[in-house]
Enzyme design. Structure first.
Site, PDB file in Angstrom:
ATOM      1  N   TRP A   1      -4.858   0.485  10.582  1.00 24.12           N
ATOM      2  CA  TRP A   1      -4.934   0.467   9.121  1.00 24.12           C
ATOM      3  C   TRP A   1      -4.410  -0.855   8.566  1.00 24.12           C
ATOM      4  CZ3 TRP A   1      -7.748   2.363   5.626  1.00 24.12           C
ATOM      5  CH2 TRP A   1      -7.348   2.412   4.281  1.00 24.12           C
TER       6      TRP A   1
ATOM      7  N   GLU B   1     -11.571   3.849   4.925  1.00 18.44           N
ATOM      8  CA  GLU B   1     -11.133   4.769   5.975  1.00 18.44           C
ATOM      9  C   GLU B   1     -12.151   4.806   7.113  1.00 18.44           C
ATOM     10  OE1 GLU B   1      -8.308   6.017   6.338  1.00 18.44           O
ATOM     11  OE2 GLU B   1      -7.375   6.107   4.358  1.00 18.44           O
TER      12      GLU B   1
ATOM     13  N   TYR C   1       0.835  -1.199   0.000  1.00 19.67           N
ATOM     14  CA  TYR C   1       0.000   0.000   0.000  1.00 19.67           C
ATOM     15  C   TYR C   1       0.873   1.253   0.000  1.00 19.67           C
ATOM     16  CZ  TYR C   1      -3.400   3.485   1.489  1.00 19.67           C
ATOM     17  OH  TYR C   1      -4.178   4.614   1.568  1.00 19.67           O
TER      18      TYR C   1
END
Length: 201
Positions: free
Chosen positions: A65, A57, A35
């Site tokens: 995350w 999100e 990512y």
């Protein structure tokens, strides 16, 4: 996204040694690395992907995350690729199906927020022609590069994320507080928060 500092990694390629600098959170695991290297702070203009990132999100709230990245493929598969036009059609039967799916973040509030956000997203598309036109309008189409020299300079929120959050809430979006909004505009590339010496800026 958590604050970052720099980590130096030595790669050997075809017999030569080169030093690759990466924001340290990108070394957390293989999902974080991919990512960080390929997507984080890279401008996104596809509306379906802009919605997908908004959902992810929002799903992150209160979680890490890295967990969202590990679950991302399963979440997308369970939710029709996170296409807003399809998510907007979800009913309570679909909500229960998702709550029973171990690939999902099984939060009733977050799943309902995803559906609510799909409706709000479609309204924005209708008003502005695309969500891309709307969200990039906050920076007049030009990425803001903070050119951070260390993790200490990265805020959890700023005036831009406050403005984005306030307007999204006014338009009926949920799970879009200024901290989530900051992480979102990082993720879709409105801002570039790679440390200045990061090889993946």
């Amino acid at each position: 996204m958590s604050k970052v500092d720099m980590s130096e990694i030595t790669n050997v390629d075809a017999g030569s040694t080169s030093t690759v600098c990466r924001c340290s959170w990108g070394e957390h695991d293989e999902f974080s690395r991919a990512y960080h290297d390929e997507r984080w702070c890279k401008p996104v203009h596809d509306d379906d992907e802009l919605f997908a990132m908004l959902v992810l999100e929002g799903m992150q709230a209160g979680l890490s995350w890295s967990l969202i990245l590990k679950r991302e493929a399963g979440i997308r598969a369970a939710c029709d690729g996170l296409q807003p036009a399809k998510v907007a059609l979800y009913d309570e039967n679909k909500v229960q199906e998702l709550l029973n799916n171990p690939a999902m973040i099984r939060s009733t509030r977050k799943i309902h927020a995803m559906i609510k956000n799909a409706h709000a997203f479609l309204r924005v598309q209708e008003e502005f022609g695309s969500f891309d036109n709307y969200i990039w309008g906050f920076v007049k189409g030009v990425q803001v590069d903070h050119r951070l020299v260390s993790e200490e300079h990265m805020p959890a929120k700023d005036a831009l994320s406050e403005a984005v959050s306030k307007d999204l809430k006014k338009r009926g979006f949920a799970f879009v507080g200024p901290v989530i909004a900051y992480s979102y505009i990082q993720g879709i590339g409105l801002i570039n928060d790679h440390i200045v010496h990061c090889s993946f800026r």
